[in-house]
Design a protein around this motif. Structure first.
Motif, PDB file in Angstrom:
ATOM      1  N   ALA A 192      30.573  -0.338  12.859  1.00  0.00           N
ATOM      2  CA  ALA A 192      31.346   0.878  13.067  1.00  0.00           C
ATOM      3  C   ALA A 192      31.129   1.813  11.877  1.00  0.00           C
ATOM      4  O   ALA A 192      30.889   1.364  10.753  1.00  0.00           O
ATOM      5  CB  ALA A 192      32.832   0.562  13.207  1.00  0.00           C
ATOM      6  N   THR A 193      31.220   3.116  12.147  1.00  0.00           N
ATOM      7  CA  THR A 193      31.096   4.102  11.075  1.00  0.00           C
ATOM      8  C   THR A 193      32.224   3.889  10.068  1.00  0.00           C
ATOM      9  O   THR A 193      33.394   3.826  10.450  1.00  0.00           O
ATOM     10  CB  THR A 193      31.169   5.528  11.648  1.00  0.00           C
ATOM     11  OG1 THR A 193      30.058   5.725  12.527  1.00  0.00           O
ATOM     12  CG2 THR A 193      31.127   6.564  10.548  1.00  0.00           C
ATOM     13  N   PRO A 194      31.912   3.785   8.788  1.00  0.00           N
ATOM     14  CA  PRO A 194      32.926   3.481   7.766  1.00  0.00           C
ATOM     15  C   PRO A 194      33.643   4.738   7.273  1.00  0.00           C
ATOM     16  O   PRO A 194      33.282   5.316   6.253  1.00  0.00           O
ATOM     17  CB  PRO A 194      32.097   2.839   6.650  1.00  0.00           C
ATOM     18  CG  PRO A 194      30.767   3.517   6.754  1.00  0.00           C
ATOM     19  CD  PRO A 194      30.551   3.821   8.215  1.00  0.00           C
ATOM     20  N   LEU A 195      34.665   5.172   8.007  1.00  0.00           N
ATOM     21  CA  LEU A 195      35.406   6.351   7.586  1.00  0.00           C
ATOM     22  C   LEU A 195      36.143   6.095   6.273  1.00  0.00           C
ATOM     23  O   LEU A 195      36.482   4.950   5.958  1.00  0.00           O
ATOM     24  CB  LEU A 195      36.409   6.755   8.672  1.00  0.00           C
ATOM     25  CG  LEU A 195      35.812   7.245   9.991  1.00  0.00           C
ATOM     26  CD1 LEU A 195      36.925   7.571  10.984  1.00  0.00           C
ATOM     27  CD2 LEU A 195      34.927   8.469   9.775  1.00  0.00           C
ATOM     28  N   PRO A 196      36.415   7.144   5.498  1.00  0.00           N
ATOM     29  CA  PRO A 196      37.120   6.974   4.223  1.00  0.00           C
ATOM     30  C   PRO A 196      38.518   6.395   4.416  1.00  0.00           C
ATOM     31  O   PRO A 196      39.115   6.519   5.498  1.00  0.00           O
ATOM     32  CB  PRO A 196      37.192   8.401   3.672  1.00  0.00           C
ATOM     33  CG  PRO A 196      36.110   9.143   4.359  1.00  0.00           C
ATOM     34  CD  PRO A 196      35.994   8.542   5.720  1.00  0.00           C
ATOM     35  N   GLY A 202      27.819   5.184  -2.076  1.00  0.00           N
ATOM     36  CA  GLY A 202      28.459   3.888  -1.953  1.00  0.00           C
ATOM     37  C   GLY A 202      29.964   4.007  -1.801  1.00  0.00           C
ATOM     38  O   GLY A 202      30.555   5.073  -2.010  1.00  0.00           O
ATOM     39  N   ALA A 203      30.602   2.898  -1.444  1.00  0.00           N
ATOM     40  CA  ALA A 203      32.061   2.879  -1.302  1.00  0.00           C
ATOM     41  C   ALA A 203      32.750   3.143  -2.635  1.00  0.00           C
ATOM     42  O   ALA A 203      33.914   3.534  -2.673  1.00  0.00           O
ATOM     43  CB  ALA A 203      32.509   1.539  -0.725  1.00  0.00           C
ATOM     44  N   GLY A 204      32.031   2.957  -3.730  1.00  0.00           N
ATOM     45  CA  GLY A 204      32.592   3.215  -5.054  1.00  0.00           C
ATOM     46  C   GLY A 204      33.009   4.654  -5.248  1.00  0.00           C
ATOM     47  O   GLY A 204      33.814   4.951  -6.139  1.00  0.00           O
ATOM     48  N   THR A 205      32.503   5.556  -4.412  1.00  0.00           N
ATOM     49  CA  THR A 205      32.885   6.963  -4.531  1.00  0.00           C
ATOM     50  C   THR A 205      34.373   7.157  -4.285  1.00  0.00           C
ATOM     51  O   THR A 205      34.966   8.141  -4.723  1.00  0.00           O
ATOM     52  CB  THR A 205      32.053   7.832  -3.553  1.00  0.00           C
ATOM     53  OG1 THR A 205      32.216   9.201  -3.893  1.00  0.00           O
ATOM     54  CG2 THR A 205      32.473   7.617  -2.115  1.00  0.00           C
ATOM     55  N   PHE A 206      35.023   6.195  -3.580  1.00  0.00           N
ATOM     56  CA  PHE A 206      36.457   6.287  -3.312  1.00  0.00           C
ATOM     57  C   PHE A 206      37.287   5.460  -4.291  1.00  0.00           C
ATOM     58  O   PHE A 206      38.514   5.461  -4.204  1.00  0.00           O
ATOM     59  CB  PHE A 206      36.755   5.810  -1.880  1.00  0.00           C
ATOM     60  CG  PHE A 206      36.006   6.569  -0.823  1.00  0.00           C
ATOM     61  CD1 PHE A 206      36.212   7.929  -0.635  1.00  0.00           C
ATOM     62  CD2 PHE A 206      35.074   5.932  -0.021  1.00  0.00           C
ATOM     63  CE1 PHE A 206      35.517   8.640   0.323  1.00  0.00           C
ATOM     64  CE2 PHE A 206      34.377   6.622   0.960  1.00  0.00           C
ATOM     65  CZ  PHE A 206      34.602   7.981   1.119  1.00  0.00           C
ATOM     66  N   VAL A 227      27.139   4.540   2.837  1.00  0.00           N
ATOM     67  CA  VAL A 227      28.350   4.053   3.506  1.00  0.00           C
ATOM     68  C   VAL A 227      29.454   5.112   3.438  1.00  0.00           C
ATOM     69  O   VAL A 227      30.588   4.860   3.845  1.00  0.00           O
ATOM     70  CB  VAL A 227      28.829   2.709   2.932  1.00  0.00           C
ATOM     71  CG1 VAL A 227      27.742   1.660   3.098  1.00  0.00           C
ATOM     72  CG2 VAL A 227      29.236   2.826   1.476  1.00  0.00           C
ATOM     73  N   ALA A 228      29.116   6.281   2.928  1.00  0.00           N
ATOM     74  CA  ALA A 228      30.004   7.443   2.964  1.00  0.00           C
ATOM     75  C   ALA A 228      29.115   8.672   3.085  1.00  0.00           C
ATOM     76  O   ALA A 228      28.010   8.704   2.544  1.00  0.00           O
ATOM     77  CB  ALA A 228      30.867   7.521   1.699  1.00  0.00           C
ATOM     78  N   ALA A 229      29.588   9.668   3.801  1.00  0.00           N
ATOM     79  CA  ALA A 229      28.768  10.863   4.026  1.00  0.00           C
ATOM     80  C   ALA A 229      28.750  11.759   2.798  1.00  0.00           C
ATOM     81  O   ALA A 229      29.733  11.834   2.062  1.00  0.00           O
ATOM     82  CB  ALA A 229      29.321  11.641   5.215  1.00  0.00           C
TER      83      ALA A 229
END
Length: 346
Positions: A145-149, A207-211, A175-177
């Protein structure tokens, strides 16, 4: 980095209802807050962007493609798991975040999407190394599935599969736009090209690290997450030609900034025939001297985030604080599906 910079200097109050939960009806229908080089603010629409650019300018886009990185499943022993692939490391291997009541051990099996088993090979810090029974990208496309924030409250649907992806996405791995690019449609790109505004591409797999929140109070103690990037030789040539002609380099998104500035740190390799590429942990904070970027198109960023620090480095801390206060008061839409900001460096 200025050793006196502290996390509390990059905070602001954001009403929950200003966090955009869905995109505008059409990509180009967002609002645009313009912070000019004198520090003045102008309320505009995104369709006004061509009038803010000049014929010799160069727009630099991040052409990474968001992969369907989120998978639900269970351990072979029965416990539920949620997998978020952070980085594809080989045809059948990946590093991933794994949420489970008890961390899986090396050799353990994860039954994902009720369709296939991935094997846990080991750990690298907070990430787990997984081996898939086929090509990772193919299995994610079919079952993921698309990994929304985390601040978007609905589960990803078909609309998100399209709209949480730029129209020029080419290289799978994010994994993030790169969300500043979500505002462009093909007609806008063609309009800009017709005005003599050049376009170039870099790749940075977000990467998910952006959040991830910054946890260190002193910014000098923060360890930046790593992201893979590549700047092709044709982009380097366009950057140099733009500067030689007196044009501006306009980065579309903070990820384009990080790719360009990371490449600049490898300037000794700039004459090589191949791309400048590698992993970057570049942390841009106020006081940073930009090598390539003159202006930035970006979305609004989370309080106390590394991205808010980056835009503060480009425009100055006081102008950004004033711009964000204005955006909140004027009820701009924030974050990934929100409105845009055009920042010109002083």
């Amino acid at each position: 980095m200025n050793p006196s910079l502290e996390l509390s200097q990059f905070n602001y109050e954001l009403p929950q209802e200003l966090i955009a939960q869905s995109p505008a009806a059409q990509r180009v229908e967002s609002r645009l807050l313009h912070l000019d080089r004198r520090g003045s603010l102008h309320d505009r629409q995104f369709v006004d962007l061509p009038s803010l650019l000049r014929p010799k300018d160069l727009l630099v886009f991040n052409n990474t493609r968001v992969i369907k990185a989120r998978l639900l499943g269970r351990k072979a022993s029965g416990g539920k798991v949620e997998v978020l692939v952070e980085r594809v490391t080989g045809a059948s291997t990946a590093l991933a975040h794994v949420k489970a009541s008890k961390s899986p051990k090396a050799g353990g099996k994860l039954i994902l999407a009720g369709a296939f088993a991935a094997t846990v090979l080991g750990r690298e810090g907070e990430l787990f190394e997984l081996e898939f029974p086929g090509r990772v990208l193919d299995l994610l496309e079919q079952y993921g599935a698309t990994p929304l924030p985390p601040y978007i409250e609905h589960a990803a649907g078909q609309d998100d599969d399209e709209r949480y992806q730029t129209v020029y996405a080419r290289e799978p791995g994010a994994v993030a736009a790169p969300t500043a690019g979500l505002h462009f449609d093909q007609a806008m790109l063609e309009q800009l090209a017709g005005l003599g505004i050049a376009q170039a591409f870099v790749t940075l797999h977000v990467g998910a690290g952006t959040f991830q929140p910054v946890r260190a109070q002193r910014l000098s103690e923060h360890v930046m997450h790593a992201e893979r990037y590549s700047v092709p030789p044709e982009t380097i040539e366009l950057l140099r030609a733009t500067r030689a002609a007196g044009g501006r380099v306009v980065a579309v998104g903070t990820t384009s900034v990080r790719a360009l500035e990371s490449a600049a740190l490898q300037a000794s390799a700039a004459g090589a025939p191949g791309p400048i590429e590698g992993d970057t942990r570049l942390f841009i904070t106020p006081g940073y001297q930009f090598s390539w970027v003159d202006a930035l198109l970006t979305n609004f960023h989370l309080p106390q985030s590394t991205l808010l620090m980056l835009v503060s480095a480009l425009a100055g801390m006081e102008p950004i604080q004033r711009a964000y206060a204005h955006a909140v008061q004027s009820r701009y839409r924030f974050f990934s599906y929100g409105d845009a900001m055009f920042i010109e460096s002083p």
